[in-house]
Design an enzyme around this catalytic site. Sequence first.
Site, short mmCIF file in Angstrom:
data_model
loop_
_atom_site.label_atom_id
_atom_site.label_comp_id
_atom_site.label_asym_id
_atom_site.label_seq_id
_atom_site.Cartn_x
_atom_site.Cartn_y
_atom_site.Cartn_z
N HIS A 53 0.84 -1.19 0.00
CA HIS A 53 0.00 0.00 0.00
C HIS A 53 0.89 1.25 0.00
CE1 HIS A 53 0.59 -0.54 4.44
NE2 HIS A 53 0.71 0.77 4.39
P1 TYD Z 1 -1.78 -2.87 7.51
O1 TYD Z 1 -1.68 -1.40 7.22
O2 TYD Z 1 -2.39 -3.71 6.44
O3 TYD Z 1 -0.35 -3.46 7.88
P2 TYD Z 1 1.00 -3.35 7.02
O4 TYD Z 1 1.59 -2.00 7.35
O5 TYD Z 1 1.87 -4.46 7.44
O6 TYD Z 1 0.61 -3.44 5.57
O7 TYD Z 1 -2.59 -3.04 8.86
C1 TYD Z 1 -3.03 -4.30 9.29
C2 TYD Z 1 -4.35 -4.12 10.02
O8 TYD Z 1 -4.16 -3.34 11.20
C3 TYD Z 1 -5.40 -3.42 9.20
O9 TYD Z 1 -6.63 -4.04 9.46
C4 TYD Z 1 -5.42 -2.02 9.72
C5 TYD Z 1 -5.01 -2.19 11.16
N1 TYD Z 1 -4.25 -1.06 11.72
C6 TYD Z 1 -4.76 -0.34 12.76
O10 TYD Z 1 -5.88 -0.60 13.23
N2 TYD Z 1 -4.03 0.67 13.31
C7 TYD Z 1 -2.80 0.98 12.83
O11 TYD Z 1 -2.14 1.93 13.37
C8 TYD Z 1 -2.28 0.24 11.73
C9 TYD Z 1 -0.93 0.55 11.15
C10 TYD Z 1 -3.03 -0.77 11.21
#
Ligand code: TYD
Length: 139
Positions: A53
Site C-alpha cells: 500500500h
Molecule cells: P496494515 O496497514 O495492512 O499493515 P502493514 O503496514 O503491514 O501493511 O494493517 C493491518 C491491520 O491493522 C489493518 O486491518 C489495519 C489495522 N491497523 C490499525 O488498526 N491501526 C494501525 O495503526 C495500523 C498501522 C493498522
Amino acid sequence: MKVEMLRLIDLPEMLGNVPGKLSFYQEASDALFEIRRAYWIYDVPDGATRGFHAHTELKQLLVCMAGSVQIDLENLRGEQFQFTLDRPSKALFITPVHWRTMKFRQDSVLMCLASELYSEDDCIRDYQAFKALQVKANT
Ligand code: TYD
C-alpha cells in the site's frame, strides 16, 4: 532544516558505563514530524511480505528493533528504492506517496512512528490506483 525526502537516518548509539547500547529519536526543532502514533509489527513468518500500500499524507519513521526487514519502495515518478533495516539505530523516513512492501526475516520486530492517527482513507491499497496516480503526477 527539514528535508522532506525518503532517506535512511542514523540514530545516536549511546554507550555508557553500562552494557549495551541505547538509541533514541525525539522531537526537536529539526524533528521530521510530530509523532501522533506508534505501532509495531511482529510474529511475521520468515520471508513473508506485508505492506502493499501507499499513504497519501502520512509520514513515517521505521525502525527494525530486532532482526531484519527489507523495504522496497516506489514513488510517484516510478523510481524504485530498496533499504534493509537491520539495526535498531537505523531509521527509514518515508514521505508520501510511496508504494511499499516489507519482507521480514524470522523474529523481526518493525516499529513505526507515524505523523497521523490511523486512517484507512489515507491508504491506497490497490496497485493500479497507485499507478493511476503516477500517470496523473507525470502528465
Ligand atoms: P496494515 O496497514 O495492512 O499493515 P502493514 O503496514 O503491514 O501493511 O494493517 C493491518 C491491520 O491493522 C489493518 O486491518 C489495519 C489495522 N491497523 C490499525 O488498526 N491501526 C494501525 O495503526 C495500523 C498501522 C493498522
